[in-house]
Design a protein around this motif. Structure first.
Motif, PDB file in Angstrom:
ATOM      1  N   ARG A 121      -7.744  -1.007  -2.821  1.00 11.33           N
ATOM      2  CA  ARG A 121      -6.831   0.130  -2.934  1.00 11.33           C
ATOM      3  C   ARG A 121      -5.396  -0.365  -3.064  1.00 11.33           C
ATOM      4  O   ARG A 121      -5.013  -1.368  -2.451  1.00 11.33           O
ATOM      5  CB  ARG A 121      -6.985   1.076  -1.746  1.00 11.33           C
ATOM      6  CG  ARG A 121      -6.344   0.635  -0.448  1.00 11.33           C
ATOM      7  CD  ARG A 121      -6.413   1.743   0.610  1.00 11.33           C
ATOM      8  NE  ARG A 121      -5.586   1.422   1.752  1.00 11.33           N
ATOM      9  CZ  ARG A 121      -5.987   0.782   2.838  1.00 11.33           C
ATOM     10  NH1 ARG A 121      -7.251   0.385   2.924  1.00 11.33           N
ATOM     11  NH2 ARG A 121      -5.146   0.531   3.834  1.00 11.33           N
ATOM     12  N   ARG A 122      -4.618   0.310  -3.872  1.00 14.10           N
ATOM     13  CA  ARG A 122      -3.278  -0.171  -4.224  1.00 14.10           C
ATOM     14  C   ARG A 122      -2.297  -0.084  -3.070  1.00 14.10           C
ATOM     15  O   ARG A 122      -1.280  -0.769  -3.068  1.00 14.10           O
ATOM     16  CB  ARG A 122      -2.740   0.595  -5.432  1.00 14.10           C
ATOM     17  CG  ARG A 122      -3.099  -0.002  -6.819  1.00 14.10           C
ATOM     18  CD  ARG A 122      -4.304  -0.853  -6.817  1.00 14.10           C
ATOM     19  NE  ARG A 122      -4.412  -1.701  -8.015  1.00 14.10           N
ATOM     20  CZ  ARG A 122      -5.413  -2.539  -8.219  1.00 14.10           C
ATOM     21  NH1 ARG A 122      -6.372  -2.666  -7.330  1.00 14.10           N
ATOM     22  NH2 ARG A 122      -5.450  -3.283  -9.308  1.00 14.10           N
ATOM     23  N   SER A 123      -2.581   0.717  -2.051  1.00 14.23           N
ATOM     24  CA  SER A 123      -1.668   0.856  -0.917  1.00 14.23           C
ATOM     25  C   SER A 123      -2.009  -0.097   0.227  1.00 14.23           C
ATOM     26  O   SER A 123      -1.356  -0.070   1.269  1.00 14.23           O
ATOM     27  CB  SER A 123      -1.692   2.290  -0.399  1.00 14.23           C
ATOM     28  OG  SER A 123      -3.000   2.635   0.044  1.00 14.23           O
ATOM     29  N   LEU A 124      -3.022  -0.946   0.053  1.00 17.18           N
ATOM     30  CA  LEU A 124      -3.402  -1.871   1.112  1.00 17.18           C
ATOM     31  C   LEU A 124      -2.285  -2.886   1.339  1.00 17.18           C
ATOM     32  O   LEU A 124      -1.867  -3.573   0.403  1.00 17.18           O
ATOM     33  CB  LEU A 124      -4.693  -2.597   0.729  1.00 17.18           C
ATOM     34  CG  LEU A 124      -5.246  -3.608   1.732  1.00 17.18           C
ATOM     35  CD1 LEU A 124      -5.605  -2.938   3.045  1.00 17.18           C
ATOM     36  CD2 LEU A 124      -6.466  -4.313   1.153  1.00 17.18           C
ATOM     37  N   PRO A 125      -1.764  -3.024   2.552  1.00 15.38           N
ATOM     38  CA  PRO A 125      -0.704  -4.001   2.805  1.00 15.38           C
ATOM     39  C   PRO A 125      -1.185  -5.435   2.559  1.00 15.38           C
ATOM     40  O   PRO A 125      -2.246  -5.832   3.052  1.00 15.38           O
ATOM     41  CB  PRO A 125      -0.360  -3.786   4.277  1.00 15.38           C
ATOM     42  CG  PRO A 125      -0.808  -2.385   4.573  1.00 15.38           C
ATOM     43  CD  PRO A 125      -2.032  -2.186   3.741  1.00 15.38           C
ATOM     44  N   GLN A 137       2.901  -7.023  -8.205  1.00 12.38           N
ATOM     45  CA  GLN A 137       3.708  -5.819  -8.432  1.00 12.38           C
ATOM     46  C   GLN A 137       4.240  -5.714  -9.861  1.00 12.38           C
ATOM     47  O   GLN A 137       5.145  -4.932 -10.115  1.00 12.38           O
ATOM     48  CB  GLN A 137       4.853  -5.782  -7.426  1.00 12.38           C
ATOM     49  CG  GLN A 137       4.372  -5.580  -5.990  1.00 12.38           C
ATOM     50  CD  GLN A 137       5.450  -5.149  -5.032  1.00 12.38           C
ATOM     51  OE1 GLN A 137       6.589  -5.610  -5.094  1.00 12.38           O
ATOM     52  NE2 GLN A 137       5.108  -4.256  -4.109  1.00 12.38           N
ATOM     53  N   SER A 138       3.643  -6.466 -10.763  1.00 13.47           N
ATOM     54  CA  SER A 138       4.107  -6.424 -12.158  1.00 13.47           C
ATOM     55  C   SER A 138       3.009  -5.970 -13.109  1.00 13.47           C
ATOM     56  O   SER A 138       2.969  -6.372 -14.260  1.00 13.47           O
ATOM     57  CB  SER A 138       4.620  -7.806 -12.578  1.00 13.47           C
ATOM     58  OG  SER A 138       3.566  -8.761 -12.517  1.00 13.47           O
ATOM     59  N   LYS A 139       2.127  -5.102 -12.605  1.00 10.34           N
ATOM     60  CA  LYS A 139       0.968  -4.694 -13.388  1.00 10.34           C
ATOM     61  C   LYS A 139       1.073  -3.268 -13.924  1.00 10.34           C
ATOM     62  O   LYS A 139       0.085  -2.718 -14.391  1.00 10.34           O
ATOM     63  CB  LYS A 139      -0.299  -4.843 -12.533  1.00 10.34           C
ATOM     64  CG  LYS A 139      -0.495  -6.270 -12.044  1.00 10.34           C
ATOM     65  CD  LYS A 139      -1.744  -6.419 -11.205  1.00 10.34           C
ATOM     66  CE  LYS A 139      -1.900  -7.880 -10.785  1.00 10.34           C
ATOM     67  NZ  LYS A 139      -2.041  -8.775 -11.937  1.00 10.34           N
ATOM     68  N   GLY A 140       2.249  -2.704 -13.859  1.00  9.56           N
ATOM     69  CA  GLY A 140       2.422  -1.337 -14.335  1.00  9.56           C
ATOM     70  C   GLY A 140       2.229  -0.335 -13.227  1.00  9.56           C
ATOM     71  O   GLY A 140       1.709  -0.665 -12.152  1.00  9.56           O
ATOM     72  N   SER A 144      -0.286  -1.776 -10.201  1.00 16.26           N
ATOM     73  CA  SER A 144       0.465  -2.604  -9.253  1.00 16.26           C
ATOM     74  C   SER A 144       0.129  -2.236  -7.815  1.00 16.26           C
ATOM     75  O   SER A 144      -0.100  -1.068  -7.491  1.00 16.26           O
ATOM     76  CB  SER A 144       1.967  -2.439  -9.487  1.00 16.26           C
ATOM     77  OG  SER A 144       2.364  -3.054 -10.689  1.00 16.26           O
ATOM     78  N   PHE A 145       0.122  -3.236  -6.954  1.00 13.74           N
ATOM     79  CA  PHE A 145      -0.035  -2.998  -5.522  1.00 13.74           C
ATOM     80  C   PHE A 145       1.319  -2.583  -4.955  1.00 13.74           C
ATOM     81  O   PHE A 145       2.357  -3.150  -5.299  1.00 13.74           O
ATOM     82  CB  PHE A 145      -0.564  -4.256  -4.833  1.00 13.74           C
ATOM     83  CG  PHE A 145      -2.002  -4.548  -5.152  1.00 13.74           C
ATOM     84  CD1 PHE A 145      -3.016  -4.107  -4.314  1.00 13.74           C
ATOM     85  CD2 PHE A 145      -2.354  -5.239  -6.308  1.00 13.74           C
ATOM     86  CE1 PHE A 145      -4.349  -4.355  -4.616  1.00 13.74           C
ATOM     87  CE2 PHE A 145      -3.680  -5.497  -6.618  1.00 13.74           C
ATOM     88  CZ  PHE A 145      -4.685  -5.053  -5.772  1.00 13.74           C
ATOM     89  N   THR A 146       1.314  -1.599  -4.085  1.00 19.49           N
ATOM     90  CA  THR A 146       2.569  -0.975  -3.657  1.00 19.49           C
ATOM     91  C   THR A 146       3.092  -1.465  -2.316  1.00 19.49           C
ATOM     92  O   THR A 146       4.256  -1.238  -1.994  1.00 19.49           O
ATOM     93  CB  THR A 146       2.394   0.557  -3.591  1.00 19.49           C
ATOM     94  OG1 THR A 146       1.338   0.865  -2.653  1.00 19.49           O
ATOM     95  CG2 THR A 146       2.033   1.122  -4.961  1.00 19.49           C
ATOM     96  N   GLU A 147       2.243  -2.119  -1.512  1.00 22.68           N
ATOM     97  CA  GLU A 147       2.660  -2.556  -0.173  1.00 22.68           C
ATOM     98  C   GLU A 147       2.526  -4.073  -0.049  1.00 22.68           C
ATOM     99  O   GLU A 147       1.725  -4.579   0.744  1.00 22.68           O
ATOM    100  CB  GLU A 147       1.822  -1.857   0.895  1.00 22.68           C
ATOM    101  CG  GLU A 147       2.154  -0.400   1.093  1.00 22.68           C
ATOM    102  CD  GLU A 147       3.522  -0.205   1.740  1.00 22.68           C
ATOM    103  OE1 GLU A 147       3.952  -1.084   2.511  1.00 22.68           O
ATOM    104  OE2 GLU A 147       4.160   0.815   1.452  1.00 22.68           O
ATOM    105  N   VAL A 148       3.291  -4.803  -0.857  1.00 26.27           N
ATOM    106  CA  VAL A 148       3.226  -6.260  -0.838  1.00 26.27           C
ATOM    107  C   VAL A 148       4.462  -6.808  -0.127  1.00 26.27           C
ATOM    108  O   VAL A 148       5.586  -6.426  -0.454  1.00 26.27           O
ATOM    109  CB  VAL A 148       3.122  -6.848  -2.260  1.00 26.27           C
ATOM    110  CG1 VAL A 148       2.902  -8.355  -2.188  1.00 26.27           C
ATOM    111  CG2 VAL A 148       1.988  -6.180  -3.035  1.00 26.27           C
TER     112      VAL A 148
END
Length: 336
Positions: A121-125, A137-140, A144-148
């Motif tokens: 999931r994209r919000s997984l830290p 975070q450069s995948k559009g 992109s993953f949002t919590e990196v």
């Protein structure tokens, strides 16, 4: 210091699918404890394979370097370099229970494979290197993953466990600190890699399980300290670790071994992770209470088998300080 809030009461699925996930890890094939005896264990480490483990404490689950490919699957490890997995993970992605955070040592496909990248999931830290953060975070906007969260060497962040538990004015927390690591040996090859960026930069981790004051988030008392080497060679930068933690016990070390050699098993030109000899050197440098070897036989680019390390451990007189886990084994320990 950076802070990340984790709440085990949120039953968020680890992947993007909407299928139901189990609420706990499966039963271990074998459960092990401290070689000198134990008691009061309240935390555990579950070994999935490669460098993938799941740390459980106070209702929180932290996963390291997720790799869920199967035997026969291939990963891209650099220009013209591939590796074939020769084992299966202990469990599959769809069998994961809730995961609260990921520790990603570096952006390499045998630590964050294509199936994982597509599924989590994209919000997984995710806590990782600055390089890996830029990649994730450069995948559009959709991918992109949002919590990196990036940590460089010796930078720290607190994972605040907000489950409402406060005992004697204290609440559980986890401190994560980036540790140094080098995938490529110093010298001309390292200089060339800096230019070509063929092998990504890598971190180790110091993970401290403990308690902070309910009234002061900056206070922290360690109750158990875990050093995770990451994919590194035995380099001079590692000598700073025992200096920084002088007088502070390192309870457990997870050491990445395997003697990973590239570009291929038939043309072993460059070793990029520790073999048995370097592994023993690191054990003697860090002097942890217990060492658990991981990342040792899952890919055909691993040319230093676990048997080499076991032999070296015996010759060094360190057998009472090492615990060996097979995939699906669990190690239980006590956080004070």
């Amino acid at each position: 210091m950076k802070h990340l809030s984790l709440d085990p009461r949120k039953e968020e699925p680890p992947t993007r699918d909407h299928a139901p996930h189990p609420t706990s890890l499966p039963s271990a094939k074998e459960t092990k404890v401290h070689p000198a005896g134990a008691g009061g264990e309240n935390a555990s480490l579950f070994f999935i394979g490669t460098a993938t483990t799941i740390l459980e404490w106070e209702g929180i689950r932290i996963m390291t370097d997720p790799n869920f490919l199967h035997a026969g699957d291939h990963v891209h490890l650099g220009p013209g370099v591939t590796g074939e997995r020769v084992t299966n993970p202990a469990i599959d992605l769809h069998e994961l229970p809730r995961i609260d955070a990921v520790l990603l040592s570096h952006y390499h496909a045998d630590h964050f494979d294509q199936k994982v990248e597509a599924s989590l999931r994209r919000s997984l830290p995710i806590i990782t290197t600055p390089h890996a953060k830029s990649c994730l975070q450069s995948k559009g906007p959709e991918e992109s993953f949002t919590e990196v969260h990036e940590l460089d060497f010796f930078q720290s962040m607190m994972l605040d466990i907000n489950d409402g538990t406060i005992t004697a004015g204290k609440k559980p927390a986890i401190k994560v600190t980036g540790m140094p690591g080098k995938h490529v040996p110093p010298g001309p090859l390292s200089i060339a890699n800096d230019l070509l960026k063929a092998v990504p930069p890598t971190n180790g981790w110091m993970v401290e399980l403990g308690y902070s004051s309910a009234s002061n988030d900056e206070s922290f008392e360690n109750g158990y300290r875990i050093y995770i080497s990451g994919d590194t060679l035995m380099v001079d930068e590692l000598k700073e670790i025992p200096e920084r933690y002088k007088g502070q016990n390192i309870d457990l070390m997870l050491i990445h071994l395997g003697g990973t050699t590239i570009p291929s098993p038939s043309v072993p030109l460059l070793m990029v992770t520790m073999d048995a000899k370097q592994g023993i050197e690191l054990v003697q440098l860090i002097q942890p209470d217990v060492t658990i070897p991981i990342h040792y036989d899952d890919y055909n680019v691993f040319l230093s088998p676990l048997s080499d390390f076991k032999k070296a451990v015996e010759e060094a007189g360190l057998s009472s300080k090492v615990v060996y886990l097979d995939r699906k084994d669990r190690y239980k320990f006590k956080v004070k």
